[in-house]
Design a protein around this motif. Structure first.
Motif, mmCIF file in Angstrom:
data_model
loop_
_atom_site.group_PDB
_atom_site.id
_atom_site.type_symbol
_atom_site.label_atom_id
_atom_site.label_comp_id
_atom_site.label_asym_id
_atom_site.label_seq_id
_atom_site.Cartn_x
_atom_site.Cartn_y
_atom_site.Cartn_z
ATOM 1 N N LEU A 155 0.833 -1.206 0.000
ATOM 2 C CA LEU A 155 0.000 0.000 0.000
ATOM 3 C C LEU A 155 0.866 1.254 0.000
ATOM 4 O O LEU A 155 2.000 1.226 0.464
ATOM 5 C CB LEU A 155 -0.887 0.026 1.256
ATOM 6 C CG LEU A 155 -1.763 -1.201 1.523
ATOM 7 C CD1 LEU A 155 -2.375 -1.125 2.921
ATOM 8 C CD2 LEU A 155 -2.855 -1.294 0.465
ATOM 9 N N PHE A 160 -5.968 10.875 2.664
ATOM 10 C CA PHE A 160 -7.432 11.012 2.580
ATOM 11 C C PHE A 160 -7.780 12.382 3.155
ATOM 12 O O PHE A 160 -7.370 12.722 4.263
ATOM 13 C CB PHE A 160 -8.093 9.899 3.406
ATOM 14 C CG PHE A 160 -9.597 9.865 3.315
ATOM 15 C CD1 PHE A 160 -10.224 9.495 2.129
ATOM 16 C CD2 PHE A 160 -10.387 10.196 4.402
ATOM 17 C CE1 PHE A 160 -11.614 9.449 2.039
ATOM 18 C CE2 PHE A 160 -11.782 10.150 4.315
ATOM 19 C CZ PHE A 160 -12.389 9.776 3.131
ATOM 20 N N PHE A 176 -5.101 13.521 6.044
ATOM 21 C CA PHE A 176 -4.105 12.697 6.744
ATOM 22 C C PHE A 176 -3.620 11.555 5.871
ATOM 23 O O PHE A 176 -4.348 11.068 5.005
ATOM 24 C CB PHE A 176 -4.638 12.182 8.088
ATOM 25 C CG PHE A 176 -5.880 11.322 8.045
ATOM 26 C CD1 PHE A 176 -5.840 10.030 7.538
ATOM 27 C CD2 PHE A 176 -7.083 11.790 8.555
ATOM 28 C CE1 PHE A 176 -6.973 9.224 7.527
ATOM 29 C CE2 PHE A 176 -8.233 10.989 8.542
ATOM 30 C CZ PHE A 176 -8.170 9.705 8.023
ATOM 31 N N ALA A 177 -2.371 11.161 6.095
ATOM 32 C CA ALA A 177 -1.852 9.943 5.485
ATOM 33 C C ALA A 177 -2.459 8.760 6.216
ATOM 34 O O ALA A 177 -2.638 8.806 7.437
ATOM 35 C CB ALA A 177 -0.336 9.905 5.602
ATOM 36 N N THR A 178 -2.759 7.689 5.485
ATOM 37 C CA THR A 178 -3.247 6.483 6.154
ATOM 38 C C THR A 178 -2.094 5.625 6.673
ATOM 39 O O THR A 178 -2.330 4.621 7.334
ATOM 40 C CB THR A 178 -4.154 5.651 5.215
ATOM 41 O OG1 THR A 178 -3.460 5.464 3.984
ATOM 42 C CG2 THR A 178 -5.464 6.374 4.961
ATOM 43 N N SER A 179 -0.844 6.024 6.393
ATOM 44 C CA SER A 179 0.289 5.402 7.079
ATOM 45 C C SER A 179 0.357 5.984 8.497
ATOM 46 O O SER A 179 -0.172 7.059 8.759
ATOM 47 C CB SER A 179 1.588 5.683 6.335
ATOM 48 O OG SER A 179 1.715 7.051 6.041
ATOM 49 N N ALA A 180 1.015 5.245 9.420
ATOM 50 C CA ALA A 180 1.097 5.695 10.813
ATOM 51 C C ALA A 180 1.755 7.068 10.893
ATOM 52 O O ALA A 180 1.328 7.931 11.664
ATOM 53 C CB ALA A 180 1.858 4.676 11.654
ATOM 54 N N VAL A 181 2.802 7.276 10.099
ATOM 55 C CA VAL A 181 3.459 8.586 10.001
ATOM 56 C C VAL A 181 3.888 8.791 8.546
ATOM 57 O O VAL A 181 3.832 7.860 7.745
ATOM 58 C CB VAL A 181 4.718 8.700 10.881
ATOM 59 C CG1 VAL A 181 4.355 8.715 12.354
ATOM 60 C CG2 VAL A 181 5.697 7.574 10.568
ATOM 61 N N PHE A 224 -1.890 3.650 10.051
ATOM 62 C CA PHE A 224 -2.472 4.078 11.329
ATOM 63 C C PHE A 224 -3.629 3.115 11.640
ATOM 64 O O PHE A 224 -4.161 2.447 10.737
ATOM 65 C CB PHE A 224 -2.960 5.528 11.242
ATOM 66 C CG PHE A 224 -4.393 5.699 10.784
ATOM 67 C CD1 PHE A 224 -4.717 5.596 9.445
ATOM 68 C CD2 PHE A 224 -5.422 5.947 11.691
ATOM 69 C CE1 PHE A 224 -6.029 5.745 9.013
ATOM 70 C CE2 PHE A 224 -6.740 6.092 11.277
ATOM 71 C CZ PHE A 224 -7.036 5.991 9.923
ATOM 72 N N GLY A 225 -3.997 3.026 12.905
ATOM 73 C CA GLY A 225 -5.245 2.357 13.301
ATOM 74 C C GLY A 225 -5.372 0.893 12.911
ATOM 75 O O GLY A 225 -6.480 0.434 12.603
ATOM 76 N N GLY A 229 -7.298 1.177 9.684
ATOM 77 C CA GLY A 229 -6.535 2.072 8.817
ATOM 78 C C GLY A 229 -6.062 1.353 7.563
ATOM 79 O O GLY A 229 -6.028 1.928 6.466
ATOM 80 N N SER A 230 -5.709 0.081 7.726
ATOM 81 C CA SER A 230 -5.257 -0.732 6.607
ATOM 82 C C SER A 230 -6.383 -0.908 5.584
ATOM 83 O O SER A 230 -6.166 -0.821 4.362
ATOM 84 C CB SER A 230 -4.803 -2.092 7.158
ATOM 85 O OG SER A 230 -4.460 -2.972 6.137
ATOM 86 N N ALA A 231 -7.602 -1.121 6.074
ATOM 87 C CA ALA A 231 -8.761 -1.272 5.183
ATOM 88 C C ALA A 231 -9.018 0.023 4.417
ATOM 89 O O ALA A 231 -9.273 0.022 3.211
ATOM 90 C CB ALA A 231 -9.997 -1.666 6.001
ATOM 91 N N LEU A 232 -8.922 1.132 5.123
ATOM 92 C CA LEU A 232 -9.144 2.447 4.506
ATOM 93 C C LEU A 232 -8.101 2.705 3.415
ATOM 94 O O LEU A 232 -8.421 3.201 2.324
ATOM 95 C CB LEU A 232 -9.029 3.512 5.596
ATOM 96 C CG LEU A 232 -9.716 4.831 5.369
ATOM 97 C CD1 LEU A 232 -11.219 4.666 5.250
ATOM 98 C CD2 LEU A 232 -9.380 5.783 6.527
#
Lengths: 344, 344
Positions: A155, A160, A176-181, A224-225, A229-232
């Protein structure tokens, strides 16, 4: 630090980009976004990006003269082929059509194809809230991020963004990025020889790591999450990739072929017109949204763009401050005759 | 445990709901969703819900005869007034219009208003993927969740669901609450006198707590994914609340007035037609999506609905198993003449 008025910052950025060989439209849309980033305190999307854009043009990673082609794809879809140029001019070319389609149909989509992408999405959703519309935007990037439970980066950092117009106030906007950072955050720690918190990434064996080097050496970033977060992030791959006939983050990274360029892919933007979703006056419903949002700050919660809007208000009065070294690099680039490209 | 074929489970649920006084349409759509939940291993949305539905009707919390009213709101929006009935019949009434509008315009929205809501969203996005469309759905709930950094519950558990059709395979579907966990999970731990992990909730002073009682006593649940999950939950409040002229989670909880009923609010469903987003054959693009999704399981990652589809395949052969006590309660309700409501 060097202080620049917003007007002087604009002139500096626009001159460098024009000298480098970007067409008038690309110069204008790049300058708008780069100066807006610096103005809002997002230095990673600020004046520093001028150097990256000029470098990308010089190394053939982006077409500085690409003219976006707008297609009336379906009654509620406008598609814009960026033709290998930066996404921003394509967004601008499609925007009036997106707005018109959203106002006519109630909801509409803009698909941007074949664009080079470096910019944040909040300037784009703000263009929609400026028009009184609700906006959503997302795009893939390069595949650096493993889905929840996986060992392999499949990914992108897949941002988003969402915008909601507020009467007499800056809009409610998040991006926000859907990665943790952000990828850059891990790179900074790696260069400084620092460790990272758990949850940011995994090593090549798929184990949690606090060593940023292990992420670069065959490991992966995390979303993240956890699984949500992975699904998003997976949703963004699908709807801003194959749905619009464009690349996934895996394909974008493969297309880059190790050159370290900006991601090359598509972008999906949705616009919804609140005045079309209800019969009658939308004002009382907007007021109920205000009642919810107005309860955030007194309860100790922050509104997502609060810091950006504070920086914006400050920058409008005081201008922006950039590091002396960055300023020197920008001025040298502006004054370097070798950087001047004759229009072909 | 008592084993029931899917057909016997349907008959049991439908008989109870019909005796309780639900109209034919509500009986059918409720039965479909309740049996699908049990079949897919989602016991909290399974046969147990039959008891809740019958109780809600008896206590006047839902209108068992409500006839949804469909409005052609805008070229790409269908609005369905559930008129105080369960959301499911309203969804069914609007679905053909949503599909037609999505196919014609490329993207379309369905706004459901004034519905009582208890069901998961995946059965609804699966109806869209069955039609070859991409689906998104979300709704507010009751305000039990504090936004990131806040001390006061302003948000619902606000589920978000997405579906992507896959050729010759079950669709890629996720459906998650934007709260860290379901409300019921905290309630279960509280009753068992157990503690909860950090990150699930805060006490009345806004401090992190591992005591589920503190969350009930003036505290709040938290969202998944810190400020990003909180932003997403806020987006859902806005687009499935005021945007469609319906209640926020705060307003839904106020409307309940402490009665402990199901949330009463709206729901937003979006449908996108992949064949309209690109010119030419969409199959090669669908194949690229397959290449991405097919890489998940070999890399150790799970696809979001994998467990549900496994349970579904098992249930189709073996039927479902429910606790003996639940079965006894259902049979007693079925056979209780006092539960039979004469149609008015």
């Amino acid at each position: 630090m060097i202080q620049l008025s917003l007007a002087d910052a604009r002139t500096l950025v626009a001159t460098i980009l024009a000298n480098a060989g970007f067409s008038e439209g690309h110069v204008r849309t790049l300058t708008d976004t780069i100066v807006a980033g610096e103005r809002d305190g997002c230095t990673s999307h600020g004046l520093y990006r001028t150097l990256v854009c000029a470098h990308s043009l010089r190394t053939g990673k982006v077409d500085g003269n690409a003219l976006p082609r707008v297609h009336d794809q379906a009654p509620a879809i406008v598609r814009v082929d960026a033709c290998g140029g930066y996404s921003l001019l394509a967004f601008e070319a499609g925007l009036p059509h997106l707005i018109e389609k959203a106002r006519h149909n109630g909801i509409a989509a803009m698909a941007i194809n074949h664009c080079v992408h470096f910019s944040a999405l909040w300037p784009e959703v703000e263009r929609l809230t400026d028009a009184g519309l609700v906006g959503l935007a997302c795009n893939p990037s390069h595949a650096w991020v493993a889905p929840s439970g996986g060992r392999v980066p499949l990914l992108g950092t897949n941002p988003f963004a969402f915008g909601w117009p507020r009467p007499d106030k800056p809009p409610y906007v998040f991006d926000f990025a859907t990665s943790a950072v952000a990828r850059g955050e891990i790179e900074l720690r790696r260069r400084a020889g620092e460790s990272i918190p758990e949850g940011w990434g995994i090593d090549a064996a798929g184990n949690a790591t606090t060593d940023p080097q292990a992420i670069v050496d065959g490991g992966a970033m995390l979303t993240f999450g956890d699984h949500k977060g992975s699904a998003l992030s997976t949703m963004i791959e699908l709807i801003a990739g194959p749905l619009i006939g464009d690349l996934t983050s895996l394909e974008s990274l493969r297309h880059d072929g190790g050159a370290g360029g900006s991601p090359y892919h598509g972008e999906l933007v949705l616009a919804l017109d609140p005045s079309r979703f209800i019969s009658g006056d939308p004002a009382p419903h907007a007021a109920r949204a205000e009642a919810l949002l107005d309860a955030f700050v007194p309860s100790g919660a922050r509104l997502p763009s609060q810091r950006r809007y504070e920086a914006r208000a400050r920058s409008r009065v005081e201008g922006v401050r950039i590091p002396e070294q960055l300023h020197a690099e920008l001025v040298a680039l502006r004054d370097d005759p070798a950087m001047r490209v004759m229009p072909g």
